[in-house]
Motif scaffolding. Sequence first.
Motif, PDB file in Angstrom:
ATOM      1  N   ARG A  59       0.873  -1.313  -0.026  1.00 28.78           N
ATOM      2  CA  ARG A  59       0.020  -0.196  -0.300  1.00 28.78           C
ATOM      3  C   ARG A  59       0.861   1.390   0.078  1.00 28.78           C
ATOM      4  O   ARG A  59       1.954   1.275   0.192  1.00 28.78           O
ATOM      5  CB  ARG A  59      -0.945  -0.108   1.319  1.00 28.78           C
ATOM      6  CG  ARG A  59      -0.320   0.004   2.656  1.00 28.78           C
ATOM      7  CD  ARG A  59      -0.890   0.093   3.863  1.00 28.78           C
ATOM      8  NE  ARG A  59      -0.548   0.013   5.040  1.00 28.78           N
ATOM      9  CZ  ARG A  59      -0.114   0.911   5.696  1.00 28.78           C
ATOM     10  NH1 ARG A  59      -0.102   2.269   5.049  1.00 28.78           N
ATOM     11  NH2 ARG A  59       0.645   0.838   6.715  1.00 28.78           N
ATOM     12  N   PRO A  60       0.333   2.544  -0.414  1.00 32.82           N
ATOM     13  CA  PRO A  60       1.161   3.552  -0.476  1.00 32.82           C
ATOM     14  C   PRO A  60       1.715   4.063   0.909  1.00 32.82           C
ATOM     15  O   PRO A  60       1.072   4.277   1.696  1.00 32.82           O
ATOM     16  CB  PRO A  60       0.137   4.819  -0.886  1.00 32.82           C
ATOM     17  CG  PRO A  60      -1.050   3.862  -1.742  1.00 32.82           C
ATOM     18  CD  PRO A  60      -0.796   2.664  -1.020  1.00 32.82           C
ATOM     19  N   ILE A  61       3.010   4.197   0.955  1.00 28.55           N
ATOM     20  CA  ILE A  61       3.626   4.842   2.055  1.00 28.55           C
ATOM     21  C   ILE A  61       4.704   5.764   1.829  1.00 28.55           C
ATOM     22  O   ILE A  61       5.600   6.466   2.937  1.00 28.55           O
ATOM     23  CB  ILE A  61       4.453   3.605   3.084  1.00 28.55           C
ATOM     24  CG1 ILE A  61       5.389   2.991   2.213  1.00 28.55           C
ATOM     25  CG2 ILE A  61       3.305   2.585   3.316  1.00 28.55           C
ATOM     26  CD1 ILE A  61       6.098   2.032   2.766  1.00 28.55           C
ATOM     27  N   ILE A  62       5.085   6.129   0.538  1.00 30.58           N
ATOM     28  CA  ILE A  62       6.015   6.892   0.042  1.00 30.58           C
ATOM     29  C   ILE A  62       6.127   8.349   0.552  1.00 30.58           C
ATOM     30  O   ILE A  62       6.993   9.042   0.986  1.00 30.58           O
ATOM     31  CB  ILE A  62       6.362   6.802  -1.344  1.00 30.58           C
ATOM     32  CG1 ILE A  62       6.924   5.418  -1.606  1.00 30.58           C
ATOM     33  CG2 ILE A  62       7.456   7.784  -1.764  1.00 30.58           C
ATOM     34  CD1 ILE A  62       7.284   4.984  -3.015  1.00 30.58           C
ATOM     35  N   SER A  63       4.924   8.890   0.470  1.00 30.78           N
ATOM     36  CA  SER A  63       4.690  10.161   0.553  1.00 30.78           C
ATOM     37  C   SER A  63       5.073  10.664   1.977  1.00 30.78           C
ATOM     38  O   SER A  63       5.691  11.708   2.077  1.00 30.78           O
ATOM     39  CB  SER A  63       2.977  10.757   0.423  1.00 30.78           C
ATOM     40  OG  SER A  63       2.823  12.079   0.454  1.00 30.78           O
ATOM     41  N   ALA A  64       4.640   9.955   2.792  1.00 31.12           N
ATOM     42  CA  ALA A  64       5.178  10.391   4.274  1.00 31.12           C
ATOM     43  C   ALA A  64       6.656  10.472   4.325  1.00 31.12           C
ATOM     44  O   ALA A  64       7.103  11.284   5.224  1.00 31.12           O
ATOM     45  CB  ALA A  64       4.676   9.522   5.399  1.00 31.12           C
ATOM     46  N   PHE A  65       7.425   9.701   3.761  1.00 35.64           N
ATOM     47  CA  PHE A  65       8.868  10.054   3.591  1.00 35.64           C
ATOM     48  C   PHE A  65       9.327  11.359   3.335  1.00 35.64           C
ATOM     49  O   PHE A  65       9.975  12.095   3.870  1.00 35.64           O
ATOM     50  CB  PHE A  65       9.540   8.983   2.807  1.00 35.64           C
ATOM     51  CG  PHE A  65       9.566   7.612   3.252  1.00 35.64           C
ATOM     52  CD1 PHE A  65       9.184   6.962   4.719  1.00 35.64           C
ATOM     53  CD2 PHE A  65       9.159   6.257   2.330  1.00 35.64           C
ATOM     54  CE1 PHE A  65       9.148   5.700   5.178  1.00 35.64           C
ATOM     55  CE2 PHE A  65       8.973   5.302   2.837  1.00 35.64           C
ATOM     56  CZ  PHE A  65       9.011   4.779   3.884  1.00 35.64           C
ATOM     57  N   HIS A  66       8.617  11.788   2.119  1.00 36.87           N
ATOM     58  CA  HIS A  66       8.985  13.148   1.659  1.00 36.87           C
ATOM     59  C   HIS A  66       8.436  14.196   2.536  1.00 36.87           C
ATOM     60  O   HIS A  66       9.262  15.551   2.748  1.00 36.87           O
ATOM     61  CB  HIS A  66       8.428  13.414   0.285  1.00 36.87           C
ATOM     62  CG  HIS A  66       9.153  12.450  -0.626  1.00 36.87           C
ATOM     63  ND1 HIS A  66      10.189  12.766  -1.421  1.00 36.87           N
ATOM     64  CD2 HIS A  66       8.630  11.282  -1.100  1.00 36.87           C
ATOM     65  CE1 HIS A  66      10.530  11.743  -2.260  1.00 36.87           C
ATOM     66  NE2 HIS A  66       9.736  10.755  -1.949  1.00 36.87           N
ATOM     67  N   GLY A  67       7.319  13.910   3.196  1.00 43.77           N
ATOM     68  CA  GLY A  67       6.915  14.865   4.422  1.00 43.77           C
ATOM     69  C   GLY A  67       8.161  15.018   5.531  1.00 43.77           C
ATOM     70  O   GLY A  67       8.315  15.960   5.917  1.00 43.77           O
ATOM     71  N   THR A  68       8.391  13.786   5.969  1.00 42.80           N
ATOM     72  CA  THR A  68       9.450  13.714   6.759  1.00 42.80           C
ATOM     73  C   THR A  68      10.803  14.450   6.436  1.00 42.80           C
ATOM     74  O   THR A  68      11.742  14.792   7.117  1.00 42.80           O
ATOM     75  CB  THR A  68      10.009  12.350   7.260  1.00 42.80           C
ATOM     76  OG1 THR A  68       8.677  11.652   7.339  1.00 42.80           O
ATOM     77  CG2 THR A  68      10.839  12.272   8.376  1.00 42.80           C
ATOM     78  N   TRP A  69      11.430  14.517   5.230  1.00 40.71           N
ATOM     79  CA  TRP A  69      12.352  15.197   4.812  1.00 40.71           C
ATOM     80  C   TRP A  69      12.085  16.744   4.756  1.00 40.71           C
ATOM     81  O   TRP A  69      13.120  17.471   5.446  1.00 40.71           O
ATOM     82  CB  TRP A  69      12.617  15.024   3.239  1.00 40.71           C
ATOM     83  CG  TRP A  69      13.760  15.489   2.371  1.00 40.71           C
ATOM     84  CD1 TRP A  69      14.899  14.899   2.299  1.00 40.71           C
ATOM     85  CD2 TRP A  69      13.756  16.791   2.236  1.00 40.71           C
ATOM     86  NE1 TRP A  69      15.919  15.789   1.832  1.00 40.71           N
ATOM     87  CE2 TRP A  69      15.321  17.030   1.485  1.00 40.71           C
ATOM     88  CE3 TRP A  69      13.108  18.092   1.858  1.00 40.71           C
ATOM     89  CZ2 TRP A  69      15.930  18.179   0.851  1.00 40.71           C
ATOM     90  CZ3 TRP A  69      13.637  19.237   1.578  1.00 40.71           C
ATOM     91  CH2 TRP A  69      14.902  19.142   0.980  1.00 40.71           C
ATOM     92  N   SER A  70      10.914  17.236   4.767  1.00 43.07           N
ATOM     93  CA  SER A  70      10.726  18.685   5.070  1.00 43.07           C
ATOM     94  C   SER A  70      10.848  18.959   6.545  1.00 43.07           C
ATOM     95  O   SER A  70      11.388  20.043   6.824  1.00 43.07           O
ATOM     96  CB  SER A  70       9.290  18.817   4.395  1.00 43.07           C
ATOM     97  OG  SER A  70       9.240  18.637   2.971  1.00 43.07           O
ATOM     98  N   LEU A  71      10.264  17.981   7.249  1.00 43.97           N
ATOM     99  CA  LEU A  71      10.484  18.430   8.708  1.00 43.97           C
ATOM    100  C   LEU A  71      11.859  18.475   9.014  1.00 43.97           C
ATOM    101  O   LEU A  71      12.454  19.215  10.012  1.00 43.97           O
ATOM    102  CB  LEU A  71       9.868  17.062   9.433  1.00 43.97           C
ATOM    103  CG  LEU A  71       8.155  17.161   9.460  1.00 43.97           C
ATOM    104  CD1 LEU A  71       7.917  15.939  10.039  1.00 43.97           C
ATOM    105  CD2 LEU A  71       7.678  18.463  10.054  1.00 43.97           C
ATOM    106  N   GLY A  72      12.849  17.400   8.351  1.00 39.60           N
ATOM    107  CA  GLY A  72      14.019  17.449   8.870  1.00 39.60           C
ATOM    108  C   GLY A  72      14.755  18.627   8.305  1.00 39.60           C
ATOM    109  O   GLY A  72      15.613  19.256   9.005  1.00 39.60           O
ATOM    110  N   GLY A  73      14.384  19.368   7.234  1.00 42.54           N
ATOM    111  CA  GLY A  73      14.972  20.524   6.632  1.00 42.54           C
ATOM    112  C   GLY A  73      14.629  21.684   7.685  1.00 42.54           C
ATOM    113  O   GLY A  73      15.297  22.644   8.009  1.00 42.54           O
ATOM    114  N   ALA A  74      13.326  21.825   8.192  1.00 41.00           N
ATOM    115  CA  ALA A  74      13.077  22.667   9.271  1.00 41.00           C
ATOM    116  C   ALA A  74      13.531  22.471  10.533  1.00 41.00           C
ATOM    117  O   ALA A  74      14.032  23.611  11.103  1.00 41.00           O
ATOM    118  CB  ALA A  74      11.363  22.451   9.484  1.00 41.00           C
ATOM    119  N   ALA A  75      14.104  21.312  11.090  1.00 43.42           N
ATOM    120  CA  ALA A  75      14.786  21.107  12.061  1.00 43.42           C
ATOM    121  C   ALA A  75      15.974  21.713  11.945  1.00 43.42           C
ATOM    122  O   ALA A  75      16.594  22.051  12.773  1.00 43.42           O
ATOM    123  CB  ALA A  75      14.859  19.444  12.406  1.00 43.42           C
TER     124      ALA A  75
END
Length: 410
Positions: A129-145
């Motif tokens: 099932r789809p799970i990839i999108s959340a990985f890219h959201g986590t990348w954005s959170l890492g950038g903000a951190a």
Amino acid sequence: MLIDARRARAGVFGFFFLAGFVMGLWAAGLPSLNDRLDLGPARLGSVLLLISGGALVSMLAAGPLVDRWSSRRVCWIAGPFSGLVLLGPALASSYWALAALAVLFGMGLGVTEVAMNAHSVEVERRYGRPIISAFHGTWSLGGAAGGGLTSIALQTGVDAQWLLIVAALVVPLLYLPAARLLLPDPPAHATASEAGASSGSSLAWGLIALLGLAAFAGHLSEGAAIDWAALHARWVLETDPAMAPLAYTIFSVAMTTVRLLGDPIRARLGSVRTIQLAGLFATAGYLLVLVSPVAGGTLQLVCAWTGWALAGVGLATVVPVLFSAVGAAGGRVGRALAMVTAFGYSGLLLGPAVLGYVAEASSLPTALIIPAVLAAVVALSGAPAIRTLTRLPVPGSEENPKPTPTPAHD
């Protein structure tokens, strides 16, 4: 196998967060680096171009490496390396030293980008099932951190150069526990079987070009929002300087939120419908931005903000859907994924410069017509490519039909 998939998902989350964190540290530390080496706009632009060039070249090289050695093995090397090469910008004593080390830094980013995305599609296959999108959201959170940590450090008197040095030594160590969670390499006989199956069923160049065009269009439209949303608010709408950055913030928050929540949406709608809606929302968003000056008064700001939010909502799902489609085709995905990634990265690289030249020659609203058109191209090229991919036989399925995967649950 289910336990392996869950562990690997956690590991991939770690990779995406740390990759975003490294980029956040780098981007937030640019002003301090500029002051320390007295670079100026032209030299700083050259450094950014060298980083992008190094990343682009390494992405193309990473695809064959992933197919030959596995995404897990490349992740083990590329992740820590991408953190360690932060030492380059941190220790550079002159512009010329920085220019040489910038290429190395870009190469670390590019190889990690391809390897972790290739592993993410392998994990999604296991989940069913789809799970990839959340990985890219986590990348954005890492950038903000990364950006937030740099801001806090500077406010407390910590030198940005020392922060990069510490990060370059610590981040590679943080990659190691994430790497230990990744999927194990398949047995040698399975790898050989897959290689034989995939050798005759590689994605056609025309199909890769369609996927690449969608990625290019999506990334250029995203880069346009990142670089020009706040400037549009300030120059075109004549917004107060303190309010102008909110245009980009609204876009960024909308994109990150939808990426974190986008997997259930794709599971419900399917990839073709999702990419169609992505292009529709992004196009509608840019059209609202373009007509916002006509609204006048407070309404023009509301119109523009709504437009940037819609653009963020639409563009959020483009990359996850395209990467997932490549993975769903089966076989080894390294080369195809590297090509699609390189296409997309080219859009992110060329977009700001092209729009700047057009804005200089005419106006910023005229320049923003380009990402508005390309947002529609996302749907026009992405949908038929994904539809074709779903009709391709999975390599080896004729000889060894596999049961429908049972979706893994959190």
